[in-house]
Design a protein around this motif. Structure first.
Motif, mmCIF file in Angstrom:
data_model
loop_
_atom_site.group_PDB
_atom_site.id
_atom_site.type_symbol
_atom_site.label_atom_id
_atom_site.label_comp_id
_atom_site.label_asym_id
_atom_site.label_seq_id
_atom_site.Cartn_x
_atom_site.Cartn_y
_atom_site.Cartn_z
ATOM 1 N N ILE A 186 -11.704 1.009 -13.710
ATOM 2 C CA ILE A 186 -12.043 0.966 -12.293
ATOM 3 C C ILE A 186 -12.003 2.375 -11.758
ATOM 4 O O ILE A 186 -11.168 3.273 -11.809
ATOM 5 C CB ILE A 186 -11.090 -0.053 -11.410
ATOM 6 C CG1 ILE A 186 -10.859 -1.246 -11.856
ATOM 7 C CG2 ILE A 186 -11.269 0.301 -9.955
ATOM 8 C CD1 ILE A 186 -9.904 -2.131 -11.114
ATOM 9 N N LYS A 187 -13.361 2.680 -11.234
ATOM 10 C CA LYS A 187 -13.424 4.210 -10.728
ATOM 11 C C LYS A 187 -12.645 4.183 -9.465
ATOM 12 O O LYS A 187 -12.874 3.475 -8.379
ATOM 13 C CB LYS A 187 -14.894 4.168 -10.397
ATOM 14 C CG LYS A 187 -15.442 5.511 -9.745
ATOM 15 C CD LYS A 187 -15.088 6.694 -10.943
ATOM 16 C CE LYS A 187 -15.684 8.005 -10.215
ATOM 17 N NZ LYS A 187 -15.644 9.126 -11.059
ATOM 18 N N LEU A 188 -12.023 5.367 -9.561
ATOM 19 C CA LEU A 188 -11.000 5.794 -8.205
ATOM 20 C C LEU A 188 -11.483 7.409 -7.951
ATOM 21 O O LEU A 188 -11.662 8.081 -9.022
ATOM 22 C CB LEU A 188 -9.552 5.918 -8.784
ATOM 23 C CG LEU A 188 -9.034 4.393 -9.102
ATOM 24 C CD1 LEU A 188 -7.659 4.414 -9.583
ATOM 25 C CD2 LEU A 188 -9.188 3.305 -7.799
ATOM 26 N N ARG A 258 6.084 8.946 -0.625
ATOM 27 C CA ARG A 258 4.989 8.571 -1.472
ATOM 28 C C ARG A 258 3.790 9.680 -0.949
ATOM 29 O O ARG A 258 3.695 9.954 0.227
ATOM 30 C CB ARG A 258 4.500 7.153 -1.156
ATOM 31 C CG ARG A 258 4.248 6.712 0.186
ATOM 32 C CD ARG A 258 3.554 5.361 0.427
ATOM 33 N NE ARG A 258 4.474 4.401 0.179
ATOM 34 C CZ ARG A 258 4.382 2.952 0.222
ATOM 35 N NH1 ARG A 258 3.317 2.593 0.778
ATOM 36 N NH2 ARG A 258 5.444 2.187 0.253
ATOM 37 N N LYS A 259 2.941 9.847 -1.805
ATOM 38 C CA LYS A 259 2.043 10.805 -1.663
ATOM 39 C C LYS A 259 0.729 10.006 -2.164
ATOM 40 O O LYS A 259 0.401 9.250 -3.292
ATOM 41 C CB LYS A 259 1.983 11.958 -2.413
ATOM 42 C CG LYS A 259 3.049 12.729 -1.673
ATOM 43 C CD LYS A 259 3.274 14.164 -2.373
ATOM 44 C CE LYS A 259 4.375 14.922 -1.754
ATOM 45 N NZ LYS A 259 4.037 15.545 -0.595
ATOM 46 N N LEU A 260 -0.255 10.230 -1.430
ATOM 47 C CA LEU A 260 -1.726 9.665 -1.831
ATOM 48 C C LEU A 260 -2.475 10.138 -3.191
ATOM 49 O O LEU A 260 -2.468 11.532 -3.185
ATOM 50 C CB LEU A 260 -2.558 9.934 -0.625
ATOM 51 C CG LEU A 260 -4.224 9.170 -0.567
ATOM 52 C CD1 LEU A 260 -3.900 7.629 -0.809
ATOM 53 C CD2 LEU A 260 -4.987 9.668 0.633
ATOM 54 N N TYR A 261 -2.749 9.387 -3.837
ATOM 55 C CA TYR A 261 -3.261 9.870 -5.266
ATOM 56 C C TYR A 261 -4.781 9.593 -5.563
ATOM 57 O O TYR A 261 -5.385 10.486 -5.912
ATOM 58 C CB TYR A 261 -2.284 9.030 -6.421
ATOM 59 C CG TYR A 261 -2.549 9.737 -7.720
ATOM 60 C CD1 TYR A 261 -2.446 10.749 -8.246
ATOM 61 C CD2 TYR A 261 -3.387 8.677 -8.691
ATOM 62 C CE1 TYR A 261 -2.624 11.200 -9.448
ATOM 63 C CE2 TYR A 261 -3.572 8.988 -9.874
ATOM 64 C CZ TYR A 261 -3.293 10.403 -10.433
ATOM 65 O OH TYR A 261 -3.620 10.848 -11.707
ATOM 66 N N ARG A 262 -5.234 8.398 -5.140
ATOM 67 C CA ARG A 262 -6.509 7.989 -5.385
ATOM 68 C C ARG A 262 -7.086 7.069 -4.305
ATOM 69 O O ARG A 262 -6.254 6.388 -3.938
ATOM 70 C CB ARG A 262 -6.610 7.578 -6.880
ATOM 71 C CG ARG A 262 -6.577 8.468 -8.019
ATOM 72 C CD ARG A 262 -7.527 9.536 -8.028
ATOM 73 N NE ARG A 262 -7.449 10.536 -9.059
ATOM 74 C CZ ARG A 262 -6.649 11.588 -9.188
ATOM 75 N NH1 ARG A 262 -5.888 12.011 -8.071
ATOM 76 N NH2 ARG A 262 -6.304 12.248 -10.167
#
Length: 357
Positions: A186-188, A258-262
């Motif tokens: 799945i493209k992220l 938590r930190k935004l990754y994709r």
């Protein structure tokens, strides 16, 4: 001339320490002091409670409209092996381990879908950790003498300056997380995850060729690749403007974060509306050790609501405060009515023929 007259003349000649006759200095300004009585306090408690509880219910409802699934992969098992990746890294410092975890989505994740990584028991708010950076360096102004706050992550053992220097950059999260459905990846997107203001103002690359500008500088001690090669597929996402680096450099206030990754690529027609319910596979390139400090690692898939991500704390806080106010109001009302009744009974029982001298 008498001694008293001489003293009066001396006092008259000296400067008086008496404050001037103003309303402020003589404390004659108008003032208002509320008188706390049962008629003013009790309605206040009930009004706050009646307002806060519905607001909390609405906030909690909006929070619950955001879907979220959390996968803890701290102890995931190595592919083709019997040991966990955490145990593998204990014996192979700086190594890499591959593992997989199943991800079950019970419902459709409609709308924008984001992937986060979460860490626990990780104190990014430590004072020395927060200071361990060189802001001039992050702005692309490279110097062979990094800021002293970066010590002991300013130079390598042979005296070569490090870019980026400091404990924050040195501990950059470097696990690789990808998602697939029926063995189809799945493209992220790995861009659009940092604050635009951070990328525009706080982080800049040096002018000219990045690789040439970084000649004479070493990569951080715990990094496996250099600063100019963080994203080999997108040259604009390299150097100090790499968004994974920018997200990590914004330190968290709490030890569990938590930190935004994709973010999901929704330009693909199949995922234009989000992720459908089903069983997905999380592929992990396990590089980041956390077991040594009793930490855990999580992958979070989440959608957003009108209030942002899923976060029930604010709604629960409003409901709790409102319930406490209503409870206190009822308790104080009961006490007030009982004490008032007792006072009235005492006044009725007073003998009207009692004489007072």
């Amino acid at each position: 001339m008498s001694t008293q007259n001489v003293g009066n003349e001396e006092n008259a000649g000296s400067k008086s320490k008496r404050p001037s006759d103003s309303a402020f200095k003589q404390q004659r300004l108008p003032a208002w002091q509320p008188v706390l009585t049962a008629r003013t306090v009790l309605p206040t408690f009930f009004v706050i409670g009646i307002l806060f509880i519905p607001i909390g219910v609405v906030l909690l409802h909006f929070s619950n409209t955001a879907n979220e699934v959390i996968v803890d992969y701290t102890q995931c098992k190595q592919i083709g092996g019997s040991q966990t990746c955490a145990d593998f890294l204990k014996n192979h410092t700086g190594g890499s381990c591959l593992c997989e975890e199943n991800v079950h989505l019970p419902v459709d994740f409609n709308g924008d879908v984001y992937m986060y990584y979460g860490l626990t028991n990780y104190y990014q708010n430590h004072r020395r950790y927060v200071k361990s950076r060189d802001d001039e360096q992050l702005l692309g102004r490279l110097s062979l003498t990094p800021n002293s706050d970066c010590t002991p992550f300013a130079y390598t053992d042979d005296g070569t300056p490090i870019a980026p220097c400091g404990a924050i950059a040195n501990s950059l999260f470097n696990d690789s997380l990808t998602l697939s459905l029926n063995n189809e990846p799945i493209k992220l997107f790995n861009t659009g995850i940092a604050w635009p203001s951070d990328k525009r103002v706080k982080f800049r690359n040096p002018e000219g060729n990045l690789s040439k500008a970084l000649e004479g500088f070493a990569r951080p001690l715990f990094w496996q690749i250099g600063l100019a090669d963080l994203d080999p597929l997108n040259p604009d996402n390299n150097g100090f403007q790499n968004e994974d680096l920018i997200v990590w450099m914004r330190t968290a206030a709490l030890p569990s974060f938590r930190k935004l990754y994709r973010r999901l690529n929704q330009t693909v027609p199949e995922y234009a509306k989000g992720l459908k319910a089903g069983n997905y596979t999380l592929h992990i390139k396990y590089n980041y050790p956390v077991v040594s400090f009793d930490g855990t690692k999580r992958m979070i898939l989440s959608t957003t609501s009108v209030l942002g991500g899923k976060n029930p704390f604010l709604g629960i806080a409003y409901i709790v405060v409102g319930a406490i106010c209503v409870t206190l109001g009822l308790a104080l009302l009961f006490i007030h009515m009982r004490c008032s009744r007792s006072s009235n009974m005492e006044m009725i029982n007073v003998n009207p023929h009692t004489q007072y001298s």
